[in-house]
Structure formats: structure tokens, C-alpha cells
Design a protein around this motif. Structure first.
Motif, PDB file in Angstrom:
ATOM      1  N   GLY A  72       0.817  -1.213   0.000  1.00  0.00           N
ATOM      2  CA  GLY A  72       0.000   0.000   0.000  1.00  0.00           C
ATOM      3  C   GLY A  72       0.846   1.256   0.000  1.00  0.00           C
ATOM      4  O   GLY A  72       2.089   1.204   0.059  1.00  0.00           O
ATOM      5  N   PRO A  73       0.209   2.411  -0.078  1.00  0.00           N
ATOM      6  CA  PRO A  73       0.938   3.674  -0.209  1.00  0.00           C
ATOM      7  C   PRO A  73       1.892   3.988   0.938  1.00  0.00           C
ATOM      8  O   PRO A  73       2.905   4.654   0.734  1.00  0.00           O
ATOM      9  CB  PRO A  73      -0.181   4.724  -0.276  1.00  0.00           C
ATOM     10  N   THR A  74       1.596   3.519   2.148  1.00  0.00           N
ATOM     11  CA  THR A  74       2.472   3.845   3.264  1.00  0.00           C
ATOM     12  C   THR A  74       3.740   3.001   3.274  1.00  0.00           C
ATOM     13  O   THR A  74       4.799   3.458   3.713  1.00  0.00           O
ATOM     14  CB  THR A  74       1.730   3.672   4.599  1.00  0.00           C
ATOM     15  N   GLU A  75       3.658   1.752   2.785  1.00  0.00           N
ATOM     16  CA  GLU A  75       4.829   0.875   2.769  1.00  0.00           C
ATOM     17  C   GLU A  75       5.550   0.879   1.425  1.00  0.00           C
ATOM     18  O   GLU A  75       6.719   0.515   1.347  1.00  0.00           O
ATOM     19  CB  GLU A  75       4.415  -0.566   3.103  1.00  0.00           C
ATOM     20  N   ALA A  79       5.460   3.399  -5.676  1.00  0.00           N
ATOM     21  CA  ALA A  79       4.554   2.864  -6.698  1.00  0.00           C
ATOM     22  C   ALA A  79       3.304   3.721  -6.866  1.00  0.00           C
ATOM     23  O   ALA A  79       2.467   3.412  -7.720  1.00  0.00           O
ATOM     24  CB  ALA A  79       4.148   1.433  -6.345  1.00  0.00           C
ATOM     25  N   TYR A  80       3.185   4.798  -6.080  1.00  0.00           N
ATOM     26  CA  TYR A  80       1.959   5.599  -6.067  1.00  0.00           C
ATOM     27  C   TYR A  80       2.243   7.045  -6.437  1.00  0.00           C
ATOM     28  O   TYR A  80       3.314   7.585  -6.120  1.00  0.00           O
ATOM     29  CB  TYR A  80       1.310   5.534  -4.679  1.00  0.00           C
ATOM     30  N   GLU A  81       1.262   7.669  -7.086  1.00  0.00           N
ATOM     31  CA  GLU A  81       1.372   9.077  -7.455  1.00  0.00           C
ATOM     32  C   GLU A  81       1.435   9.954  -6.212  1.00  0.00           C
ATOM     33  O   GLU A  81       0.657   9.769  -5.271  1.00  0.00           O
ATOM     34  CB  GLU A  81       0.142   9.519  -8.267  1.00  0.00           C
ATOM     35  N   ALA A  82       2.341  10.905  -6.233  1.00  0.00           N
ATOM     36  CA  ALA A  82       2.359  11.894  -5.157  1.00  0.00           C
ATOM     37  C   ALA A  82       1.107  12.758  -5.249  1.00  0.00           C
ATOM     38  O   ALA A  82       0.557  12.985  -6.332  1.00  0.00           O
ATOM     39  CB  ALA A  82       3.608  12.764  -5.268  1.00  0.00           C
ATOM     40  N   PHE A  87      -1.621  10.967   2.097  1.00  0.00           N
ATOM     41  CA  PHE A  87      -1.900   9.580   1.701  1.00  0.00           C
ATOM     42  C   PHE A  87      -2.135   9.525   0.192  1.00  0.00           C
ATOM     43  O   PHE A  87      -2.979  10.242  -0.342  1.00  0.00           O
ATOM     44  CB  PHE A  87      -3.134   9.046   2.439  1.00  0.00           C
ATOM     45  N   ARG A  88      -1.391   8.677  -0.490  1.00  0.00           N
ATOM     46  CA  ARG A  88      -1.469   8.573  -1.947  1.00  0.00           C
ATOM     47  C   ARG A  88      -2.538   7.542  -2.325  1.00  0.00           C
ATOM     48  O   ARG A  88      -2.500   6.411  -1.840  1.00  0.00           O
ATOM     49  CB  ARG A  88      -0.120   8.162  -2.520  1.00  0.00           C
ATOM     50  N   SER A  89      -3.439   7.897  -3.211  1.00  0.00           N
ATOM     51  CA  SER A  89      -4.565   7.013  -3.513  1.00  0.00           C
ATOM     52  C   SER A  89      -4.529   6.437  -4.923  1.00  0.00           C
ATOM     53  O   SER A  89      -5.334   5.569  -5.250  1.00  0.00           O
ATOM     54  CB  SER A  89      -5.891   7.767  -3.333  1.00  0.00           C
ATOM     55  N   LYS A  90      -3.572   6.881  -5.781  1.00  0.00           N
ATOM     56  CA  LYS A  90      -3.528   6.394  -7.157  1.00  0.00           C
ATOM     57  C   LYS A  90      -2.156   5.808  -7.477  1.00  0.00           C
ATOM     58  O   LYS A  90      -1.138   6.224  -6.924  1.00  0.00           O
ATOM     59  CB  LYS A  90      -3.853   7.538  -8.134  1.00  0.00           C
TER      60      LYS A  90
END
Length: 509
Positions: A72-75, A79-82, A87-90
Motif C-alpha cells: 500500500g501507499p504507506t509501505e 509505486a503511487y502518485e504523489a 496519503f497517496r490514492s492512485k
């Protein structure tokens, strides 16, 4: 194992060159992503000369798209959009290149994100390479699997964008919590779609019809459990599920451009790791999935039938790869698996009726009905082989025929008439694949209860759980996904791709 790999590589069986209209090549690489989603290990037995110290499958939440989302975004923030919210959701996507000279990466966002340097000259001066900014690095092991991953990044982002655009998720006073809720809703919807793709589109294509019918009407899976959890056993990951390697074509046509066909060696080498100066992908490397999900052998990339054959030398010309067939065989014996005989004897008590439908498997406990046919095949291939080094002795043939390595058995069984001459798996291969995958789908529940109405019923239940409401009159925040199953109300990779194409036409990235 090297001599056996040689016999498989040079098998002159006429089926080797016959296309498989039941399995367009897109499924070859969807199968690879499913394999990554079923197993994750700290070491590779095939690339590590069979070393097994520390080998285990740590994928304890299989078929939940951990291969896409990681922790997931925290770990796994890379891999996620800033975003403006912490918290990154995309999921990230990267710009492609128009051609090799495009240093500004001016093409559409149709590649995975890559941590590239600015110029090829700068790359040449550095000893490091541009990292693939994805949760599971195996999904950049070649140019086709990375393009499959792009589809799922696009699907997640499309769902997240539609949820925001629809305004059906009322905001709270906590933007961080809102972003988490958006991510969780989009991810869970994506996983439900993915599991329906496996259930409705993939399994009916790869499983023997009798096995698929049995599992569709109540056949209980064999309990592959680890500590009470459903996990893929090493016999599956290092043996039975390697059948896809016999489906690989020597050349794939990526799109309709003037330079659109690439050899499997070129495809294997086109990654951030092996060829950093060749990424991001150029326009010629962007996949037109219409060419990979058609059953017309003249129009697209229909896979090779499953059987004891392979395209010559897969991986041999790619640094660090080696002979893929020999690697599969070595890996399958290094894990010290159940023998085929012991496994069949054990399954006779639970799956006896299915086993008796195959002339390759029918018999009493302790019998080895497959041994004579495999021995004949090995003897003929060994006699026809080039060079004394590649010949098998009579004792080796007897040993291999009675206790064949799992990848050989699965391929051989699929190539028989009872396996539809390679169009799909045979009985035993189908049973093990169905046991593992159907076991996960049956016992690993993502939603409370057992929602009726297929995928749309599951999405309605997810909507209620997301909104924290009950009752039939509430808003379904996933109503926009009704079209993802196509006009026949049956989901497939083709309908998902068409859904994404339609959405992107309305709202360009």
C-alpha cells in the motif's frame, strides 16, 4: 535435467507449431501476473542453481493483487502518485517516448513509471540503472508483463477518478481519512474485478472441461493449507503453473506500426534492469491489446499449444536468464516436491472420478499408468537427439518415466488427446490448478456474507460497506462499472480493456 530440457526444446511434434485459438497470447502474460500474485519468495531456485535455503512462499494474501499494490501507499510509496494529501490514492504511470530520440518523454502515459536519468549519455556514465517504480519488480521482467501491469494501474486509477467525479463519497473533516477510504474502495473493487476475470475468463480457458465442470458444480478443493491459510504450495508455483512457458511464441507483434514485431529475446531484454537506455518504452513497444486477445491466428498473437515442446533457446541469449526449460526442471526438483505418483495416489480418494476419465491416470493405487507412454516418448526423442551428450540412458528413461518432473508431466498430459491436444491442461494439471485457485476464491472472502448477483452484487455490497449504510435504496457508488462486463454480462480481459478505452476517450489522461 539439461539433457531432458534438450529433448523438450527439439521435440519435432507437429503440435509445437500449431496455434491455440483457445488461448490468445494475452493470457500467457496474465497467467504470469497471477503467478506473481500467488507466490513471493526471497530467493529464486531457477536462477540460483537450485539453492533452496530460505525458500518459502510468503504471499499469505493470495489473489488480492499484492503484486500490484504491494504493502500500500504507506509501505510502498514509490509505486503511487504523489498528491497534495499525505496519503497517496492512485498508482503511478509513466510517459512513453515517441522514439529513441525523445528525451522529453513526450508520449502518452502508457508505460510503468521508471526512475530514469535525463539522457542516454548520463546513463552510460552511471553504474546504476533506472528503477521500475512498481510494487513487485518481477512485473518488469520483460516488456509484455510491464504492459499487463499498466492495464491494472489504469483500472485502479479509472475507478478512483470516477468515484471522485461522481461525488458519491461524501467528504469528512479528515482529508487523510478520505484519501484512505478512496484508495481502499478503488483497490477492493479492482480486486473483485480481477477475481471475476480469473473465475469467468481465465479458468474456463485453461482447465480441462471435465475439471472445470466439476469445480463449477461443487467439487471440494484439496486442502492446500499452511497454518490454516490458503497458500499456493511449492509444487504448484515451481511445477504445475510453469506450463505457460510452453505457450510462448518466438515473435510477437505489438501494434500496427511499421516496426512492430519483436523476438522473445528482445522482449526479455527490454526492461529497466537489462536495458536502461531503452526505457521508457517507445511507441513501437506500446501494446495494442486487440492483437493479444483475439483467437484469429492471422490477426494476432495466438499462443502455442501446451505440450512437451518449447521455442528453442528461450532466455539463452539474455544475460542472467539461461535456458528457461532447464531452469523450470531444476527448480521443480530442487524443492523436493510430492512425486507425481504419490500425489495421484492421494488424490484418488478425493478426485477419483475425475482421474478415471483420463487414460493417462486411470488405475489402482500404486500404479503408474503414464510411465509407458512417457518412456516411449523419451526413448524416441533421445534416439533422435543430436550428440551423445543429449542421449538418456535406459535407467534414466525408466526413472523419469515413473517419477517425471512436474513440468514435464503437466506439459505431456496437456499434449495428449484427453487434454484437447494442448488447447488446455490435462486432468491432473487442471485439478491442482483448480484446487489452489478455486480454494483461494472460495475461502478467502473480501466481503461479508456471500453476495448474490455476481460481480455487480459484490460491488453493491462493497458500496454499502464503504458508505457504512444498509438497505436497497441507497446509492451504489460503483454503478459506473456496470459496463465492464460487456453486453453479454460476462467479464473478460477484452471487456475490461474496452471499458478503459471508452473511459479514456471521454476523459483523456
Amino acid at each position: 535435467m539439461k539433457r531432458l530440457a534438450h529433448l523438450i526444446r527439439f521435440n519435432p511434434d507437429e503440435n509445437k507449431a500449431r496455434p491455440n485459438p483457445n488461448l490468445p497470447s494475452g493470457y500467457t502474460y496474465f497467467l504470469q501476473m497471477v503467478a506473481h500474485d500467488l507466490v513471493h519468495s526471497a530467493i529464486s531456485t531457477s536462477l540460483g542453481d537450485g539453492q533452496t535455503a530460505g525458500l518459502s512462499n510468503v504471499r499469505n494474501a493470495p489473489l488480492r493483487l499484492e503484486t500490484v499494490y504491494g504493502g500500500g501507499p504507506t509501505e510502498c510509496p514509490h509505486a503511487y502518485e504523489a498528491s497534495q494529501i499525505a496519503f497517496r490514492s492512485k498508482l503511478r504511470l509513466g510517459n512513453s517516448r515517441i522514439d529513441r530520440n525523445d528525451q522529453n518523454h513526450s508520449g502518452p502515459k502508457k508505460d510503468i513509471a521508471r526512475g530514469t536519468t535525463s539522457t542516454a549519455a548520463e546513463l552510460a556514465r552511471k553504474t546504476s540503472y533506472p528503477e521500475a517504480l512498481i510494487a513487485d519488480p518481477r512485473n518488469d521482467s520483460h516488456a509484455l508483463i510491464s504492459q499487463i501491469l499498466v492495464l491494472f494501474h489504469e483500472l485502479h486509477n479509472c475507478i478512483a477518478d470516477e468515484l471522485v467525479r461522481g461525488g458519491t463519497l461524501p467528504p469528512t473533516a479528515n482529508p487523510f481519512a478520505d484519501a484512505q477510504r478512496l484508495f481502499t474502495a478503488a483497490r477492493t473493487a479492482c480486486v473483485l474485478i480481477y477475481r471475476d476475470l480469473i473465475r469467468q475468463d481465465l479458468l474456463p480457458r485453461i482447465l480441462h472441461q471435465d475439471v472445470w465442470q466439476a469445480y463449477s458444480t461443487g467439487q471440494a478443493p484439496f486442502p492446500w493449507r499452511v497454518g490454516g491459510e490458503w497458500r499456493a504450495p511449492l509444487e504448484f508455483t515451481n511445477g504445475f503453473f510453469r506450463f505457460g512457458h510452453s505457450m510462448i511464441r518466438p515473435i510477437y507483434r505489438f501494434n500496427d506500426g511499421p516496426a512492430n514485431a519483436f523476438t522473445i529475446e528482445q522482449i526479455l531484454a527490454h526492461t529497466s534492469d537489462k536495458s536502461p537506455s531503452d526505457v521508457p518504452l517507445e511507441a513501437a513497444w506500446l501494446v495494442n491489446w486487440d492483437l493479444f486477445f483475439t483467437s484469429d491466428p492471422n490477426a494476432g498473437n495466438v499462443s502455442i499449444r501446451i505440450g512437451p515442446w518449447s521455442q528453442v533457446g528461450i532466455g539463452e541469449d539474455v544475460p542472467g536468464e539461461g535456458d528457461l526449460i532447464a531452469r523450470d526442471l531444476l527448480s521443480s526438483i530442487a524443492i523436493q516436491p510430492w512425486s507425481i505418483g504419490s500425489l495421484v495416489d492421494r488424490l484418488r480418494t478425493t478426485h477419483g472420478a475425475l482421474l478415471e476419465r483420463s487414460e493417462f491416470l486411470a488405475g489402482l493405487i500404486g500404479s503408474r499408468p503414464w510411465a509407458a507412454r512417457i518412456a516411449d516418448w523419451l526413448t524416441k526423442r533421445s534416439d533422435e537427439s543430436f550428440g551423445a551428450f543429449n542421449k538418456l540412458s535406459a535407467q534414466e528413461i525408466k526413472t523419469l518415466a515413473n517419477d517425471p518432473p512436474i513440468p514435464l508431466f503437466v506439459r505431456f498430459e496437456a499434449g495428449l488427446a484427453s487434454g484437447n491436444q494442448g488447447e488446455r491442461l490435462g486432468i491432473l494439471g487442471s485439478i491442482v490448478v483448480a484446487d489452489v485457485i478455486c480454494g483461494v476464491l472460495q475461502y478467502d472472502r473480501l466481503l461479508p456474507g456471500n453476495p448474490a448477483g455476481g460481480l455487480q452484487g459484490e460491488l453493491a455490497t462493497l458500496s454499502a460497506a464503504t458508505l457504512g449504510k444498509t438497505g436497497s435504496s441507497q446509492t451504489n457508488i460503483f454503478a459506473f462499472l456496470a459496463d465492464i462486463e460487456g453486453p453479454a454480462r460476462k467479464i473478460s480481459l477484452t471487456t475490461v480493456r474496452q471499458f478503459l478505452n471508452d473511459r479514456q476517450r471521454v476523459t483523456p489522461a
